[in-house]
Scaffold this active site. Structure first.
Site, PDB file in Angstrom:
ATOM      1  CE  LYS A  15      -2.328  -1.176   3.770  1.00  0.00           C
ATOM      2  NZ  LYS A  15      -1.816  -2.542   4.049  1.00  0.00           N
ATOM      3  NE  ARG A  90      -4.004  -0.985   9.345  1.00  0.00           N
ATOM      4  CZ  ARG A  90      -2.757  -0.668   9.651  1.00  0.00           C
ATOM      5  NH1 ARG A  90      -2.455  -0.340  10.886  1.00  0.00           N
ATOM      6  NH2 ARG A  90      -1.825  -0.712   8.736  1.00  0.00           N
ATOM      7  NE  ARG A 126       8.287  -3.304   6.036  1.00  0.00           N
ATOM      8  CZ  ARG A 126       7.060  -2.782   5.910  1.00  0.00           C
ATOM      9  NH1 ARG A 126       6.543  -2.573   4.720  1.00  0.00           N
ATOM     10  NH2 ARG A 126       6.366  -2.508   6.976  1.00  0.00           N
ATOM     11  NE  ARG A 159       8.452  -0.396  10.831  1.00  0.00           N
ATOM     12  CZ  ARG A 159       7.723  -0.050   9.769  1.00  0.00           C
ATOM     13  NH1 ARG A 159       8.151   0.869   8.950  1.00  0.00           N
ATOM     14  NH2 ARG A 159       6.579  -0.633   9.529  1.00  0.00           N
ATOM     15  NE  ARG A 170       1.935  -4.896  10.910  1.00  0.00           N
ATOM     16  CZ  ARG A 170       2.878  -4.534  10.041  1.00  0.00           C
ATOM     17  NH1 ARG A 170       4.089  -5.066  10.103  1.00  0.00           N
ATOM     18  NH2 ARG A 170       2.606  -3.662   9.099  1.00  0.00           N
TER      19      ARG A 170
END
Ligand SMILES: [Zn+2]
Length: 212
Positions: A15, A90, A126, A159, A170
């Site tokens: 996104k 969300r 990531r 992260r 998530r």
């Protein structure tokens, strides 16, 4: 051209990447609740402190907090030209709150469709520069020197919200709370589905085709 776009999709569906490309080409304002919250965290604001513990655990920031910052942001003059919502809404209550203030501006709800296994690989690899925020991927976009940022030479890190157990949380949150939004928006006829696996530029071209 389009006024308001909501980007939906699993965490890691791309996104943010696609939103940035749209902003470069068109006069949209990119409203990323994730970026806004992370910047509040970095600046140590009260909101940031409240958000940090929640996000690090892979949980969703409470509706009233995100609704508050998005409403405020939508009042900025640049949003009148058009905006892309990335990471918001969300939950159903967030969508209802958004409808109340900007429902008529939302033209498309764009679903970036990608499967769970693929996003686990994308997110798990990531890495982010702790200093300048540049993003890398251990497999798809490694830095020139392992562990070091190409731009500023400082350490790149994983992260907390990209760690494996957090990613699973998530994804679970998405399935439970965000997936129902497709039904919520379904009746409006605004939902468009884009396959979001594979080449980033190709996905982008498909998006632009839809927005025309
Ligand atoms: Zn850097």
């Amino acid at each position: 051209m389009t006024k308001g776009i909501i980007l939906l999709g699993l965490p890691g569906a791309g996104k943010g990447t696609q939103a940035k490309k749209l902003v470069e080409q068109f006069s949209f304002s990119h409203i990323s609740t994730g970026d806004m919250l992370r910047s509040a965290i970095k600046n140590g604001t009260e909101l940031g402190l409240r958000a940090k513990s929640v996000m690090d655990a892979g949980e969703l920031v409470p509706d009233d907090v995100v609704v508050g910052i998005v409403k405020e942001r939508l009042n900025d003059p640049d949003c009148a030209k058009g905006f892309i919502l990335d990471g918001f809404p969300r939950t159903i209550p967030q969508a209802v709150a958004l409808d109340a203030v900007a429902g008529e501006m939302i033209q498309f709800v764009l679903l970036l469709d990608v499967d769970q296994e693929e996003v686990k690989e994308r997110l798990g690899g990531r890495r982010t520069c702790g200093s300048c925020g540049a993003m890398y991927h251990v497999k798809f976009a490694p830095p020139n020197v392992a562990g070091k940022c190409d731009k500023c030479g400082l350490d790149i890190i994983q992260r907390d919200d990209d760690k494996e157990e957090t990613i699973q949380k998530r994804l679970d949150n998405y399935n439970e709370l965000t997936e129902p939004l497709l039904e919520y928006y379904g009746a409006s006829g605004k939902v468009r589905r884009v396959m979001a696996a594979g080449n980033i530029d190709e996905i982008y071209r498909n998006i632009v085709e839809i927005l025309k």
